[in-house]
Motif scaffolding. Structure first.
Motif, PDB file in Angstrom:
ATOM      1  N   SER A  84     -11.783  41.771  40.392  1.00 46.48           N
ATOM      2  CA  SER A  84     -12.473  42.708  39.560  1.00 46.48           C
ATOM      3  C   SER A  84     -13.058  44.300  40.135  1.00 46.48           C
ATOM      4  N   ILE A  85     -12.323  44.388  40.821  1.00 45.95           N
ATOM      5  CA  ILE A  85     -13.124  45.961  41.755  1.00 45.95           C
ATOM      6  C   ILE A  85     -11.561  46.735  41.460  1.00 45.95           C
ATOM      7  N   ALA A  86     -10.391  46.293  41.279  1.00 42.21           N
ATOM      8  CA  ALA A  86      -9.611  47.181  40.080  1.00 42.21           C
ATOM      9  C   ALA A  86      -9.304  47.474  38.968  1.00 42.21           C
ATOM     10  N   HIS A  87     -10.583  48.309  38.920  1.00 42.63           N
ATOM     11  CA  HIS A  87     -11.025  48.254  37.592  1.00 42.63           C
ATOM     12  C   HIS A  87     -10.630  49.488  36.938  1.00 42.63           C
ATOM     13  N   PRO A  88      -9.954  49.989  35.865  1.00 39.35           N
ATOM     14  CA  PRO A  88      -9.626  51.591  35.843  1.00 39.35           C
ATOM     15  C   PRO A  88     -10.788  51.851  35.441  1.00 39.35           C
ATOM     16  N   ARG A  89     -11.951  52.488  35.461  1.00 39.01           N
ATOM     17  CA  ARG A  89     -12.762  53.209  36.021  1.00 39.01           C
ATOM     18  C   ARG A  89     -12.526  53.971  36.947  1.00 39.01           C
ATOM     19  N   GLU A  90     -12.485  53.381  37.479  1.00 39.60           N
ATOM     20  CA  GLU A  90     -12.734  53.620  38.789  1.00 39.60           C
ATOM     21  C   GLU A  90     -10.916  54.329  39.097  1.00 39.60           C
ATOM     22  N   VAL A  91      -9.830  54.170  38.583  1.00 42.96           N
ATOM     23  CA  VAL A  91      -8.562  55.272  39.032  1.00 42.96           C
ATOM     24  C   VAL A  91      -8.728  56.334  37.993  1.00 42.96           C
ATOM     25  N   PHE A  92      -9.352  56.199  36.680  1.00 39.66           N
ATOM     26  CA  PHE A  92      -9.483  57.460  35.835  1.00 39.66           C
ATOM     27  C   PHE A  92     -10.470  58.238  36.190  1.00 39.66           C
ATOM     28  N   LYS A  93     -11.444  58.214  36.829  1.00 35.07           N
ATOM     29  CA  LYS A  93     -12.904  58.248  37.046  1.00 35.07           C
ATOM     30  C   LYS A  93     -11.989  60.077  38.087  1.00 35.07           C
ATOM     31  N   GLY A  94     -11.445  59.378  38.951  1.00 40.21           N
ATOM     32  CA  GLY A  94     -10.515  60.735  39.715  1.00 40.21           C
ATOM     33  C   GLY A  94     -10.463  61.425  38.222  1.00 40.21           C
ATOM     34  N   ALA A  95      -9.492  60.936  37.603  1.00 38.63           N
ATOM     35  CA  ALA A  95      -8.163  62.192  36.967  1.00 38.63           C
ATOM     36  C   ALA A  95      -8.958  63.440  36.270  1.00 38.63           C
ATOM     37  N   VAL A  96     -10.369  62.315  35.280  1.00 32.95           N
ATOM     38  CA  VAL A  96     -11.680  63.480  34.768  1.00 32.95           C
ATOM     39  C   VAL A  96     -12.002  64.493  35.450  1.00 32.95           C
ATOM     40  N   LYS A  97     -12.412  64.206  37.004  1.00 36.80           N
ATOM     41  CA  LYS A  97     -13.025  64.906  37.790  1.00 36.80           C
ATOM     42  C   LYS A  97     -12.297  65.967  38.018  1.00 36.80           C
ATOM     43  N   TYR A  98     -10.859  65.995  37.994  1.00 38.03           N
ATOM     44  CA  TYR A  98     -10.137  66.394  38.496  1.00 38.03           C
ATOM     45  C   TYR A  98      -8.971  67.370  37.813  1.00 38.03           C
ATOM     46  N   SER A  99      -9.127  66.800  36.616  1.00 33.71           N
ATOM     47  CA  SER A  99      -9.044  67.048  35.164  1.00 33.71           C
ATOM     48  C   SER A  99      -7.287  67.111  36.275  1.00 33.71           C
ATOM     49  N   ALA A 100      -6.983  66.190  35.786  1.00 37.92           N
ATOM     50  CA  ALA A 100      -5.274  66.020  35.783  1.00 37.92           C
ATOM     51  C   ALA A 100      -4.747  65.347  34.608  1.00 37.92           C
ATOM     52  N   ALA A 101      -3.528  65.559  34.687  1.00 39.60           N
ATOM     53  CA  ALA A 101      -2.865  65.393  33.754  1.00 39.60           C
ATOM     54  C   ALA A 101      -1.971  64.256  33.582  1.00 39.60           C
ATOM     55  N   ARG A 102      -1.248  64.166  34.887  1.00 38.18           N
ATOM     56  CA  ARG A 102      -1.299  62.752  35.328  1.00 38.18           C
ATOM     57  C   ARG A 102      -1.283  62.141  36.254  1.00 38.18           C
ATOM     58  N   ILE A 103      -0.897  60.710  36.999  1.00 41.68           N
ATOM     59  CA  ILE A 103      -1.673  59.866  37.872  1.00 41.68           C
ATOM     60  C   ILE A 103      -0.091  59.145  38.047  1.00 41.68           C
ATOM     61  N   VAL A 104      -0.306  59.173  39.233  1.00 45.07           N
ATOM     62  CA  VAL A 104       0.778  57.959  40.409  1.00 45.07           C
ATOM     63  C   VAL A 104       0.502  57.050  41.359  1.00 45.07           C
ATOM     64  N   LEU A 105       0.483  55.579  40.718  1.00 44.67           N
ATOM     65  CA  LEU A 105      -0.028  54.736  41.185  1.00 44.67           C
ATOM     66  C   LEU A 105       0.443  54.124  42.237  1.00 44.67           C
ATOM     67  N   ALA A 106      -0.371  53.377  43.536  1.00 42.47           N
ATOM     68  CA  ALA A 106       0.848  52.960  44.570  1.00 42.47           C
ATOM     69  C   ALA A 106      -0.085  52.866  45.896  1.00 42.47           C
ATOM     70  N   HIS A 107       0.222  51.241  45.973  1.00 38.30           N
ATOM     71  CA  HIS A 107      -0.814  49.944  47.076  1.00 38.30           C
ATOM     72  C   HIS A 107       0.533  49.585  47.657  1.00 38.30           C
ATOM     73  N   ASN A 108       0.099  49.477  48.721  1.00 40.20           N
ATOM     74  CA  ASN A 108       0.728  48.213  49.733  1.00 40.20           C
ATOM     75  C   ASN A 108       0.951  47.083  49.627  1.00 40.20           C
ATOM     76  N   HIS A 109       1.877  46.133  50.362  1.00 38.07           N
ATOM     77  CA  HIS A 109       1.548  44.741  49.927  1.00 38.07           C
ATOM     78  C   HIS A 109       1.696  44.652  51.631  1.00 38.07           C
ATOM     79  N   PRO A 110       0.555  43.819  52.301  1.00 43.23           N
ATOM     80  CA  PRO A 110       0.681  43.764  53.739  1.00 43.23           C
ATOM     81  C   PRO A 110       1.637  43.076  54.081  1.00 43.23           C
ATOM     82  N   SER A 111       2.570  42.044  53.392  1.00 51.13           N
ATOM     83  CA  SER A 111       2.605  41.003  53.473  1.00 51.13           C
ATOM     84  C   SER A 111       4.048  41.648  54.288  1.00 51.13           C
ATOM     85  N   GLY A 112       4.752  42.572  53.486  1.00 55.73           N
ATOM     86  CA  GLY A 112       5.584  43.905  54.121  1.00 55.73           C
ATOM     87  C   GLY A 112       6.808  43.514  52.824  1.00 55.73           C
TER      88      GLY A 112
END
Length: 233
Positions: A155-183
């Motif tokens: 549940s921690i992966a919530h949109p508000r955590e992502v878009f809070k920064g977008a609003v704060k920095y007046s971003a027009a676009r975002i790119v998400l990335a995450h790693n898979h520890p398995s490789g």
């Protein structure tokens, strides 16, 4: 009997500028209130609000106050060397902030470019890290932040955590990335659901989700290149 200095918290409660700033924001405060916060204390003759008024009345215009020397400030009753130095420092710091520009971390042209940079940064983590790159309208990265650490199906992966920064920095676009520890960068169903959820939220907010990149040990998968993201047609 010698009068003592009056501190800002001794001004009548209904006109405390610090409390008004906390409740209504700095833009709701008058020049007098903002200056009173900087002065902090009054003089033996005046409380801090009256002292702020005295300073503003003397210089008449903020432009004159901005260019006032230490000597000019110290010539005012209630403004000693310490207050004069603090005011000059605040004025100079405000000027430098006004002259500053938004930091840009380079312009991106492809998901491959982003992935190559992030592979070295994320591939050895033993826990998933969700990174968000905030972009302006020219696709220049204005901020990179690790939004959270943990599995995307939590549940921690919530949109508000992502878009809070977008609003704060007046971003027009975002790119998400995450790693898979398995490789192995192959997306899970949780990855797909999360990506679609982020895109849907971005569309509602007018902030485009350009891609979600999954980082493996030596390779990556772009959710846009794999057609998990719609083109908005």
């Amino acid at each position: 009997m010698k009068k003592r200095k009056l501190f800002i918290n001794e001004v009548p409660e209904d006109c405390l500028p610090r409390e008004r700033l906390e409740l209504f924001g700095e833009k709701a405060l008058s020049n007098q209130e903002l200056l009173a916060i900087l002065l902090r204390t009054g003089s033996r003759e005046e409380n801090v609000m009256r002292l702020a008024s005295t300073v503003l009345n003397h210089f008449q215009h903020l432009y004159e106050l901005k260019n006032a020397s230490l000597h000019e400030l110290m010539s005012l009753n209630g403004i000693g060397k310490v207050k004069a130095i603090e005011l000059r420092a605040a004025i100079e710091f405000g000027y430098r902030m006004q002259q500053s520009s938004q930091v840009k971390l380079g312009r991106i042209s492809s998901s491959h470019q982003i992935a190559q940079n992030l592979i070295y940064e994320l591939r050895d983590f033993q826990q998933e890290h969700l990174v968000c790159l905030y972009l302006n309208t020219k696709n220049e990265v204005i901020r990179q932040e690790t939004v959270f650490k943990g599995s995307l199906n939590q549940s921690i992966a919530h949109p508000r955590e992502v878009f809070k920064g977008a609003v704060k920095y007046s971003a027009a676009r975002i790119v998400l990335a995450h790693n898979h520890p398995s490789g192995n960068p192959k997306p899970s169903q949780s990855d797909i659901n999360f990506t679609l959820r982020m895109q849907e939220c971005g569309e509602m907010m007018g902030i485009e989700v350009l891609d979600h990149i999954i980082i493996g040990q030596k390779s990556y998968i772009s959710m846009r290149e794999e057609n998990f993201l719609s083109d908005g047609d």
